[in-house]
Enzyme design. Sequence first.
Site, mmCIF file in Angstrom:
data_model
loop_
_atom_site.group_PDB
_atom_site.id
_atom_site.type_symbol
_atom_site.label_atom_id
_atom_site.label_comp_id
_atom_site.label_asym_id
_atom_site.label_seq_id
_atom_site.Cartn_x
_atom_site.Cartn_y
_atom_site.Cartn_z
ATOM 1 N N GLU A 1 -22.961 2.901 139.232
ATOM 2 C CA GLU A 1 -21.737 2.125 139.456
ATOM 3 C C GLU A 1 -21.867 0.650 139.101
ATOM 4 O OE1 GLU A 1 -23.007 4.338 141.561
ATOM 5 O OE2 GLU A 1 -21.454 5.826 141.912
ATOM 6 N N GLU B 1 -9.936 -3.786 141.926
ATOM 7 C CA GLU B 1 -11.221 -3.896 142.638
ATOM 8 C C GLU B 1 -12.299 -4.401 141.671
ATOM 9 O OE1 GLU B 1 -12.523 -1.089 146.032
ATOM 10 O OE2 GLU B 1 -14.193 -0.949 144.620
ATOM 11 N N HIS C 1 -20.063 15.913 151.782
ATOM 12 C CA HIS C 1 -19.601 15.822 150.389
ATOM 13 C C HIS C 1 -19.876 17.158 149.683
ATOM 14 C CE1 HIS C 1 -19.492 14.242 146.243
ATOM 15 N NE2 HIS C 1 -18.981 13.123 146.728
ATOM 16 N N HIS D 1 -23.625 10.299 150.216
ATOM 17 C CA HIS D 1 -23.502 11.032 148.946
ATOM 18 C C HIS D 1 -24.074 10.312 147.728
ATOM 19 C CE1 HIS D 1 -20.482 8.412 147.121
ATOM 20 N NE2 HIS D 1 -20.007 8.245 148.331
ATOM 21 N N ASP E 1 -15.546 1.491 139.894
ATOM 22 C CA ASP E 1 -16.829 1.620 139.195
ATOM 23 C C ASP E 1 -17.286 3.045 138.950
ATOM 24 O OD1 ASP E 1 -17.397 2.455 141.736
ATOM 25 O OD2 ASP E 1 -18.400 0.608 142.335
ATOM 26 N N ARG F 1 -25.655 8.796 144.478
ATOM 27 C CA ARG F 1 -26.613 9.393 143.524
ATOM 28 C C ARG F 1 -28.017 8.827 143.668
ATOM 29 N NH1 ARG F 1 -25.007 12.433 138.826
ATOM 30 N NH2 ARG F 1 -22.793 12.872 139.082
HETATM 31 C C1 UD1 Z 1 -18.629 9.961 142.379
HETATM 32 C C2 UD1 Z 1 -18.785 8.545 141.837
HETATM 33 C C3 UD1 Z 1 -19.149 7.581 142.934
HETATM 34 C C4 UD1 Z 1 -18.210 7.702 144.112
HETATM 35 C C5 UD1 Z 1 -18.120 9.151 144.551
HETATM 36 C C6 UD1 Z 1 -17.120 9.294 145.647
HETATM 37 C C7 UD1 Z 1 -19.641 8.362 139.544
HETATM 38 C C8 UD1 Z 1 -20.820 8.289 138.676
HETATM 39 N N1 UD1 Z 1 -19.866 8.510 140.849
HETATM 40 O O1 UD1 Z 1 -19.917 10.385 142.814
HETATM 41 O O2 UD1 Z 1 -19.098 6.261 142.433
HETATM 42 O O3 UD1 Z 1 -18.691 6.908 145.149
HETATM 43 O O4 UD1 Z 1 -17.726 9.958 143.455
HETATM 44 O O5 UD1 Z 1 -17.272 10.489 146.337
HETATM 45 O O6 UD1 Z 1 -18.540 8.310 139.068
HETATM 46 N N2 UD1 Z 1 -17.861 18.192 143.866
HETATM 47 C C9 UD1 Z 1 -17.063 19.298 144.129
HETATM 48 N N3 UD1 Z 1 -15.750 19.100 144.437
HETATM 49 C C10 UD1 Z 1 -15.183 17.882 144.510
HETATM 50 C C11 UD1 Z 1 -16.004 16.766 144.240
HETATM 51 C C12 UD1 Z 1 -17.333 16.935 143.917
HETATM 52 O O7 UD1 Z 1 -17.522 20.416 144.089
HETATM 53 O O8 UD1 Z 1 -13.989 17.778 144.802
HETATM 54 C C13 UD1 Z 1 -19.292 18.397 143.563
HETATM 55 C C14 UD1 Z 1 -19.580 18.918 142.147
HETATM 56 O O9 UD1 Z 1 -20.623 19.829 142.194
HETATM 57 C C15 UD1 Z 1 -20.046 17.661 141.422
HETATM 58 C C16 UD1 Z 1 -20.746 16.892 142.527
HETATM 59 O O10 UD1 Z 1 -19.970 17.128 143.698
HETATM 60 O O11 UD1 Z 1 -20.910 17.953 140.373
HETATM 61 C C17 UD1 Z 1 -20.863 15.412 142.302
HETATM 62 O O12 UD1 Z 1 -19.618 14.825 141.933
HETATM 63 P P1 UD1 Z 1 -19.590 13.558 140.924
HETATM 64 O O13 UD1 Z 1 -18.199 13.121 140.741
HETATM 65 O O14 UD1 Z 1 -20.366 13.875 139.702
HETATM 66 O O15 UD1 Z 1 -20.419 12.468 141.677
HETATM 67 P P2 UD1 Z 1 -20.243 11.885 143.113
HETATM 68 O O16 UD1 Z 1 -21.586 11.887 143.709
HETATM 69 O O17 UD1 Z 1 -19.129 12.535 143.824
HETATM 70 N N1 UDP Z 2 -13.017 9.819 153.256
HETATM 71 C C1 UDP Z 2 -12.136 10.885 153.480
HETATM 72 N N2 UDP Z 2 -12.643 12.075 153.969
HETATM 73 C C2 UDP Z 2 -13.952 12.249 154.239
HETATM 74 C C3 UDP Z 2 -14.852 11.171 153.985
HETATM 75 C C4 UDP Z 2 -14.353 9.990 153.477
HETATM 76 O O1 UDP Z 2 -10.945 10.757 153.265
HETATM 77 O O2 UDP Z 2 -14.333 13.335 154.698
HETATM 78 C C5 UDP Z 2 -12.477 8.572 152.688
HETATM 79 C C6 UDP Z 2 -12.939 7.268 153.305
HETATM 80 O O3 UDP Z 2 -12.075 6.857 154.357
HETATM 81 C C7 UDP Z 2 -12.892 6.302 152.144
HETATM 82 C C8 UDP Z 2 -13.251 7.183 150.963
HETATM 83 O O4 UDP Z 2 -12.967 8.512 151.358
HETATM 84 O O5 UDP Z 2 -11.571 5.829 151.927
HETATM 85 C C9 UDP Z 2 -14.694 7.024 150.606
HETATM 86 O O6 UDP Z 2 -15.033 7.966 149.666
HETATM 87 P P1 UDP Z 2 -16.522 8.249 149.206
HETATM 88 O O7 UDP Z 2 -17.445 7.973 150.326
HETATM 89 O O8 UDP Z 2 -16.513 9.601 148.605
HETATM 90 O O9 UDP Z 2 -16.740 7.217 148.013
HETATM 91 P P2 UDP Z 2 -17.200 5.687 147.947
HETATM 92 O O10 UDP Z 2 -16.384 4.882 148.858
HETATM 93 O O11 UDP Z 2 -18.652 5.668 148.266
HETATM 94 O O12 UDP Z 2 -16.998 5.320 146.513
#
Ligand code: UD1
Ligand code: UDP
Length: 370
Positions: free
Chosen positions: A133, A119, A243, A210, A97, A212
């Site tokens: 999502e 999924e 995060h 983390h 999602d 949104r």
């Molecule tokens: C995204 C997904 C969410 C998922 C989550 C897992 C969407 C809308 N949201 O949310 O469903 O649960 O990922 O973690 O698709 N950033 C970094 N480095 C990284 C990753 C993120 O710097 O490797 C920072 C950036 O500033 C970025 C912010 O995190 O702008 C948010 O990342 P983003 O992918 O937009 O949303 P998530 O909250 O991570």
């Molecule tokens: N996870 C990881 N390192 C971390 C935190 C989480 O590998 O420091 C793994 C966790 O076991 C799970 C996935 O990342 O498999 C969850 O990711 P996240 O919470 O970013 O996204 P969501 O599940 O909410 O979409």
Amino acid sequence: MKKKLILVFGTRPEAIKMCPLVKELKKRDSFQTVVCVTGQHKEMLEQVLKSFEIVPDHDLKIMERGQTLFDITEKVLWGMKRIYEAEKPDMVLVHGDTSTAFASALAAFYENIPVGHVEAGLRTYDIHAPYPEEFNRQAIGSMALLHFAPTEAAAGHLLKEGKKRERIFVTGNTAIDALATTVSRSHFSPVLKEIDEWTGGGRLILLTAHRRENLGKPLYEIFEGIREVLLEHNDLRMVYPVHYNPIVREAADKVFAGMDRVKLIEPMEVVDFHNLMERSFLILTDSGGIQEEAPALGKPVLVLRDTTERPEGMEAGTLRLAGTKKENIYREFKLLVENHEIYDKMSQAVNPYGDGTASRQIADILERSC
Ligand code: UD1
Ligand code: UDP
């Protein structure tokens, strides 16, 4: 002739759950398997690819700090259009999602390429939670030809929405396939050693947050509720791999500043993280994936959300919804720390998400269907 499949993913959780499928498909002669990452995440995605030893064929590299949903959606839509035009796949597989999954499914739909949804069928039916999502997964469900549902309940949602029964397959969740390869009593690493030493026999609380829809006031309330319980119980130690989202980092730094029984660390490599889950007393999280993994490990989880699309873990008794209000977080966290009977009941290892063969089942279905 081999069927060409493109698997698209871009964030940490999608990568953790798609890598087992990539490995399974690559073993099969019937497919040419192309891996495309959007780079919605950067460091957090690279960590997973490295752990599972997967080198993508394409990387859109779209991430920018503080990116908006507009940025991600637009860049993935156009980027995937170009990749589909060049690769001409027979099918595109997306996961779950995220915005990556939504926009790459939409691009496939516009290019008339069939979509397989891994999924599929998770629902809260509240379009604002999780946001965005819930919309993404419903939209992908409308575009997909094949729906790989992790549980009967997820399949039931799809049936109720009018999707054809013969296009829905209950396979379990590939998260469990991943877990089978990562968790091991003999796993040891410098990071885990340091945490073990720091915990020093105290009870280890593991936090991740983390989402949104929690950014802003709810996140502060969650952290403050947690903080109060930590201050009342000297034997608790909390590790929080924060995060990379800068808004999350700022809140964590502010609320947990100066607490020597709290360790804020960088996002952890997945094998280390799964093994740290195994070693924890209790997990506090708003993550979706962790709600699937924890029941399999028998680890109680307080879910820092108002709703969940993972009712199976609640029914199994491993998960409790704590909401996002400070007083509720405080009450629920304190209860589990102090009430051994309730804690013990939640610590039963049950696994509602399949037997770790989801990837194999999906590959078998794809061999028959495309
Ligand atoms: C995204 C997904 C969410 C998922 C989550 C897992 C969407 C809308 N949201 O949310 O469903 O649960 O990922 O973690 O698709 N950033 C970094 N480095 C990284 C990753 C993120 O710097 O490797 C920072 C950036 O500033 C970025 C912010 O995190 O702008 C948010 O990342 P983003 O992918 O937009 O949303 P998530 O909250 O991570
Ligand atoms: N996870 C990881 N390192 C971390 C935190 C989480 O590998 O420091 C793994 C966790 O076991 C799970 C996935 O990342 O498999 C969850 O990711 P996240 O919470 O970013 O996204 P969501 O599940 O909410 O979409």
